[in-house]
Design an enzyme around this catalytic site. Structure first.
Site, PDB file in Angstrom:
ATOM      1  N   GLY A 164       0.705  -1.338   0.031  1.00  0.00           N
ATOM      2  CA  GLY A 164       0.040   0.170  -0.216  1.00  0.00           C
ATOM      3  C   GLY A 164       1.038   1.227  -0.049  1.00  0.00           C
ATOM      4  O   GLY A 164       0.474   2.109   0.234  1.00  0.00           O
ATOM      5  N   HIS A 208       2.291  -0.297 -13.915  1.00  0.00           N
ATOM      6  CA  HIS A 208       2.258  -1.251 -12.823  1.00  0.00           C
ATOM      7  C   HIS A 208       0.776  -1.871 -13.567  1.00  0.00           C
ATOM      8  O   HIS A 208      -0.152  -1.561 -13.465  1.00  0.00           O
ATOM      9  CB  HIS A 208       1.552  -0.401 -11.566  1.00  0.00           C
ATOM     10  CG  HIS A 208       1.446  -1.408 -10.660  1.00  0.00           C
ATOM     11  ND1 HIS A 208       1.747  -1.100  -9.211  1.00  0.00           N
ATOM     12  CD2 HIS A 208       0.833  -2.828 -10.537  1.00  0.00           C
ATOM     13  CE1 HIS A 208       1.403  -2.284  -8.476  1.00  0.00           C
ATOM     14  NE2 HIS A 208       0.812  -2.995  -9.139  1.00  0.00           N
ATOM     15  N   ARG A 297      -4.260 -12.421  -0.966  1.00  0.00           N
ATOM     16  CA  ARG A 297      -5.494 -11.948  -0.642  1.00  0.00           C
ATOM     17  C   ARG A 297      -6.162 -11.721  -1.770  1.00  0.00           C
ATOM     18  O   ARG A 297      -5.897 -11.263  -2.937  1.00  0.00           O
ATOM     19  CB  ARG A 297      -5.371 -11.032   0.399  1.00  0.00           C
ATOM     20  CG  ARG A 297      -4.681  -9.761   0.084  1.00  0.00           C
ATOM     21  CD  ARG A 297      -4.683  -8.542   1.000  1.00  0.00           C
ATOM     22  NE  ARG A 297      -3.804  -7.573   0.801  1.00  0.00           N
ATOM     23  CZ  ARG A 297      -3.808  -6.501  -0.328  1.00  0.00           C
ATOM     24  NH1 ARG A 297      -4.856  -6.609  -1.065  1.00  0.00           N
ATOM     25  NH2 ARG A 297      -3.070  -5.586  -0.417  1.00  0.00           N
TER      26      ARG A 297
END
Length: 644
Positions: A164, A208, A297
């Site tokens: 993050g 990205h 996740r």
């Protein structure tokens, strides 16, 4: 299929999981902290269990309390969502020991991919390309500085246990390395309890691109194609879309196979995302991408994948956790159209994107064809200082990229938020930015265009329109709202003026008192010309809305005035609600303009507060470790007289 599920999370992801679980017939159990007692996810679930104080460390990060809640309610499985304990191998093991199914990968896979240095070494062995850099265990500052020199600037310092954008710093010059290293390590320790970092070469013109992977317990693994997350700020994703602009079948196949190989290398089960960085200077190429990390996740941006593949990834998770095989094979998966997602946050783009908190006086979220909104809050709810300040995710889907962006732009134009400051105006400008629409951008776009994307305010004309709404007689109100607002609101007789005249009204605009001149005709305020925004009534005032910005306008108490300091003192306030993690000055110290005074941490991010001018510290009102409110005066400076 499972019969009951406890969701070990909060906010929009908890609500999103509950909806799919209930559709599949599962009994759902929510957990909540004291701050979330009245939260939406608590009301949506079949049952809810209190697990502690507002602090995440005393509630959502307390594995023991969550497992106890699962046992108490007879939950068969626990879904961790994302964040909190979702990538905690110890929690996955504790679930297994308690006889509870963990909806996620095995602890061994989480552990293998959880530390960036070890994950990169593992990927190299599996034949997956990795970014050049130092991924070893030595963490001596001088050694790391030497490695950065050998790699060649610019470099990225990245938390080993990070994610993050936390614990990450770009360094362009050797003279900046020491300060950047200390800040990254301090932030990594705060966010992840682990200060270790690695050093990587910063890829210029970086794209990205990440691949959604899924595996079951029967040896099957697939990828659900890519998402482009190149529009970032401080290494945090702002726009996510699928498929990636400029992607061709050859590169998609190469990336997809590399991602599946990465998952198989760690014995993966469930949903995961393999993140790659690509050199965008010459377009996407099969030999121009490198492994960054794997998120073990469900991702925040999973809705764009769901929309272009026609799948429900939470349903897939629950089916795999129940022991079923993957619902589809690789050959059965295909792409349908284009999807785009943005995250609506309570933050202030004009003030360094600092988190903002408070009551949601107004929350209007969009609806319509090809528009999806995932949220965990409602109008009247609170954006808490204790957790991530996301309000909602707004996602659009269309037959092609242009249509998806047009739908997203229209959806954001229908969105309105008042109370905390938000990034809505910023998102509207970003989504319509030519470089974004053209698809030829990289991760540095927002930093380059920040002046274009921030700044601006609600116009005086729209504020005047709001003042008209405040003061208009009941029968005249509708004419002062462009869309026809019919809610009657009585006003005091003081505004019932006759004849043609101009008066000054004292009002507060976002708490700042000012006088607004209004022209009246026979007791009715004349509609101001040039107002392009709209006005909506809220409790104790009205909200003027324009271009994604919102200001609250209310009648002022003219007897209340803020005292002005005529003694040359400067008050330095906390820019946000948070914790003072470093006090860098003391009473009596002389400081220069731009010198750091203290550091406040909120949402696991640091903000250094600097001296606005030269001066002597007269008073310090907080100490390291103190929780402070936004606007609280922390340091008072007095002028230093020049020597005679």
């Amino acid at each position: 299929m499972l019969s009951s599920l406890l969701i070990a999370n909060r906010g929009e992801i908890a609500c999103r999981i509950i909806r799919t679980a209930r559709r599949l017939g599962l009994r759902t159990i929510a957990v909540y902290s004291e701050a979330d007692r009245h939260a939406l996810h608590v009301r949506l679930a079949d049952e809810a269990v209190a697990i502690g104080a507002a602090s995440a460390s005393e509630s959502y990060l307390d594995a023991g309390k969550i497992i106890a809640a699962a046992k108490q309610t007879g939950a068969e499985a626990i879904h961790p969502g994302y964040g909190f304990l979702s990538e905690n191998a110890g929690f996955a093991e504790a679930c297994a020991q308690a006889g509870i199914i963990f909806v996620g990968p095995p602890a061994s896979a989480i552990r293998a991919m959880g530390l960036k240095d070890g994950a990169k070494a593992l990927m190299e062995k599996a034949g997956v390309p990795v970014v050049p850099g130092y991924h070893g265990a030595l963490d001596d500052p001088a050694f790391l500085k030497q490695k950065a020199y050998e790699i060649g600037y610019p470099v990225l310092i990245k938390a080993v246990a990070g994610g993050g954008g936390k614990g990450m710093r770009r360094v362009d010059k050797v003279v900046d390395f020491d300060d950047a290293l200390q800040a990254a390590q301090r932030e990594a320790q705060s966010a992840f309890g682990d200060p270790r970092v690695l050093i990587e070469k910063f890829v210029k013109n970086p794209r990205h691109v990440e691949i959604q992977v899924f595996a079951d317990g029967h040896g099957n693994a697939v990828h659900l194609f890519e998402r482009d997350c190149s529009a970032q700020r401080r290494h945090q994703k702002v726009i996510e879309e699928a498929p990636a602009p400029g992607m061709n079948d050859e590169v998609r196949k190469a990336m997809g196979e590399a991602a599946v190989a990465a998952a198989l290398a760690v014995g993966y089960v469930g949903a995961g995302t393999v993140e790659f960085i690509a050199d965008g200077s010459r377009g996407l190429r099969p030999d121009g991408f490198w492994f960054m990390e794997m998120n073990t996740r469900l991702q925040v941006e999973h809705p764009v994948t769901e929309l272009v593949t026609g799948t429900d990834l939470v349903e897939w998770q629950l089916r795999v956790a129940s022991g079923e095989k993957l619902p589809m094979t690789q050959d059965e998966l295909g792409l349908d159209g284009h999807a785009v997602e943005v995250r609506l946050y309570a933050e202030d783009p004009d003030n360094g994107f600092l988190p903002s908190t408070g009551r949601l006086d107004l929350l209007r979220l969009p609806e319509g064809e090809g528009v999806r909104v995932d949220t965990g809050v409602e109008q009247g709810g609170e954006v808490s200082p204790f957790y991530d300040p996301m309000i909602a995710k707004v996602i659009s889907h269309g037959p092609d990229r242009e249509a998806a962006f047009e739908r997203l732009s229209a959806a954001l134009a229908k969105t309105a938020v008042a109370g905390p400051r938000t990034n809505l105006a910023f998102l509207r400008k970003l989504v319509d930015l030519p470089a974004v629409r053209e698809g030829g951008f990289d991760t540095g776009l927002i930093d380059r265009e920040i002046e274009t994307l921030t700044g601006g305010t609600v116009s005086d004309e729209t504020v005047a329109l709001a003042v008209s709404m405040l003061s208009a007689p009941e029968a005249e109100e509708r004419r002062y709202h462009p869309q026809g607002w019919f809610d009657p609101w009585s006003v005091c007789d003081a505004f019932q003026l006759s004849g043609d005249r101009e008066v000054g009204l004292r009002v507060t605009v976002d708490g700042e008192e000012r006088e607004v001149r209004r022209r009246w005709h026979n007791g009715v305020p004349v509609t101001p010309e040039g107002a392009t925004g709209e006005v909506v009534r809220i409790e104790n005032g009205v909200v003027a809305l324009e271009g994604g910005r919102a200001v609250k306008v209310a009648l002022a108490d003219s007897l209340i005035r803020a005292a002005e300091d005529e003694g040359g003192h400067a008050s330095v306030s906390a820019p946000m609600h948070g914790k003072v993690i470093a006090m860098l000055t003391e009473e009596g110290a002389e400081v220069a303009r731009g010198e750091r005074l203290f550091i406040v941490e909120a949402m696991k991010m640091e903000h250094a507060v600097i001296a606005p001018r030269d001066g002597r510290v007269e008073r310090v009102s907080a100490a390291e470790g103190d929780q402070v409110e936004e606007g609280a005066v922390i340091v008072v400076l007095e002028e230093v007289s020049a020597p005679a």
